[in-house]
Write an enzyme that holds these catalytic residues in place. Structure first.
Site, PDB file in Angstrom:
ATOM      1  CD  GLU A 125      -2.922  -1.098   0.135  1.00 49.84           C
ATOM      2  OE1 GLU A 125      -3.084  -0.019  -0.471  1.00 49.84           O
ATOM      3  OE2 GLU A 125      -3.572  -2.119  -0.147  1.00 49.84           O
ATOM      4  CB  CYS A 138      -1.291   7.303   1.471  1.00 53.66           C
ATOM      5  SG  CYS A 138      -2.735   6.317   1.931  1.00 53.66           S
TER       6      CYS A 138
END
Length: 460
Positions: free
Chosen positions: A216, A250
């Site tokens: 991720e 993010c």
């Protein structure tokens, strides 16, 4: 109960967990549900300490900490407890005529010993959300939190010590040297959340043992505002999504492309929204701080790479930077080449949507994309032409909170996905099986002939 492991005894810890997994205890659904219950109870026991740790490490207030960290994990546990028995059942699949007399299924089995490496920006949520999936799938877990949030790391260790025996779940604390020692060991699955740069290191380490991974990562997530967008709502939702956690998210909007016809209006509205939601940031007690001096120094350097439309204030003592919008940013500047991961938002202008599509597709595939428009043609054009991990139309960030959707990246922004049932599937090997009958045996599959069989063509 539990253990804080250092780089010196990582190998021993991995062997302890590997031995426990081989006993088959973790394959029991009752055992998995018990571990999820123990985890939830341990979080409840340490909830006050978690709030305190998030406050010290990142200056997160209670509401922010619960919404984006603690409550998110509770939700993942609660949903998994309700769905686990159904998810773990063998899944029947259709059987073609060629296999007449047989039945086919997919069985979900745990990989074994799982390593979860967590980042610092949401240090509690992004540590435990994947752990929930790993436990539900029947794995043992080694968790390596970020050393940049040491107080949260300590509380995570205490949570694990309360919930688990070291043979099942353990926290390894330490710096980059400890992380390197951990990655030297052979795990059965590795789940990493962090930067693309470190993700490559993790992937290389996993490749030595042919260990499957979920990565991720991040990247520069674009936001596109077409001329027909609801500008007030767009400004409100972009301001919230960008400056939540001081931009240290993010999937935060990394830069904005706004149509030239509405550029000035949007800039005025987003300044109003930034101040309404976050004040000037620097002087607001509840505003999240930048995680380290090094990251603040990096962000401060970006302020010289364009014109500051508003914001730009920095307080080194509290490590806070105001919500900032910059314009006239060169496309080849570091600000437009590197993931910002902070409260700076470059705003670029466009005339034709095709120019934006070209700009984005000429770069690495982003983790997220946000599009504001009421035009169906523009929407389909953007969504069909640009590859990205996930995103929203007329909103930001909210796809990550939709547990019925997989969350993950593509290309340089990541490999694999998770959340909800997708977490269970990520941490499970899907074993395909055919159960054939012994009551009869069709002879045609044993035939050998140089001529085509019309029956075989039909069956295939």
């Amino acid at each position: 109960m539990g253990l804080t492991t250092t780089g010196l005894d990582v190998a021993r810890q991995v062997e302890v967990q590997r031995g426990f997994f081989k006993t088959g205890a973790t394959r029991s659904i009752a055992f998995r549900l018990s571990m999820l219950t123990f985890l939830k109870q341990a979080i409840e026991t340490h909830e006050a300490a978690i709030y305190d740790a998030l406050k010290v490490d990142l200056n997160k207030g209670r509401q922010d900490a619960f919404t984006t960290e603690i409550g998110f994990v509770y939700g993942e546990i609660n949903r998994m407890e309700k769905q686990l028995r159904r998810l773990a059942k063998p899944r029947r699949v259709g059987t073609p005529l060629l296999h007449f007399g047989s039945k086919s299924e997919i069985r979900f089995e745990p990989y074994g010993n799982v390593l979860v490496i967590a980042p610092w920006n949401y240090p509690f949520q992004l540590a435990l959300a994947p752990v929930v999936g790993a436990i539900a799938a029947g794995n043992t877990v080694v968790l390596k939190p970020s050393e940049l949030t040491p107080n949260v790391s300590r509380v995570l260790r205490e949570v694990f010590e309360t919930a688990f025996h070291e043979r099942f779940g353990v926290v390894i604390e330490g710096d980059a040297e400890v992380s390197a020692a951990v990655l030297e060991e052979k795990f059965d699955y590795i789940f990493f959340t962090g930067s693309t740069r470190v993700g490559k290191i993790v992937h290389q380490a996993a490749a030595k043992h042919l260990t499957p991974v979920t990565l991720e990562l991040g990247g520069k997530s674009p936001t596109i505002i077409h001329k027909d967008a609801d500008l007030r709502l767009a400004a409100k939702r972009i301001a919230w999504g960008k400056w939540l956690n001081a931009g240290q998210t993010c999937i935060a909007p990394d830069y904005v492309f706004v149509h030239r016809d509405v550029q000035e209006t949007f800039l005025r509205l987003i300044e109003e929204e930034a101040f309404s939601q976050y004040g000037n940031g620097v002087g607001v007690g509840s505003y999240v701080k930048i995680v380290s001096d090094g990251h603040l120094e990096r962000l401060t350097g970006y302020l010289e790479q364009g014109d500051i439309e508003f914001g730009g204030q920095v307080d080194p003592e509290t490590r806070k930077m105001a919500p900032t919008v910059m314009t006239n940013v060169p496309h080849d500047s570091k600000l437009m080449q590197e993931e910002i991961f902070g409260p700076i938002l470059p705003v670029l202008v466009y005339d034709e949507i095709e120019d934006v599509i070209t700009f984005v597709t000429d770069r690495d595939k982003p983790l997220a994309l946000y599009l504001f428009t009421e035009n169906e043609f523009v929407k389909e054009r953007v969504l069909n032409r640009i590859s990205f991990g996930g995103g929203c139309v007329n909103d930001t960030l909210m796809h990550v909170a939709q547990h019925n959707l997989p969350f993950g990246g593509v290309g340089a922004s990541g490999i694999g996905g998770y959340h909800g049932k997708y977490s269970f599937e990520t941490f499970s090997h899907q074993k395909g099986l055919v159960h054939n009958t012994t009551k009869f045996d069709l002879p045609f599959r044993y035939m050998r002939s140089n001529t085509d069989s019309k029956w075989m063509r039909f069956l295939l």
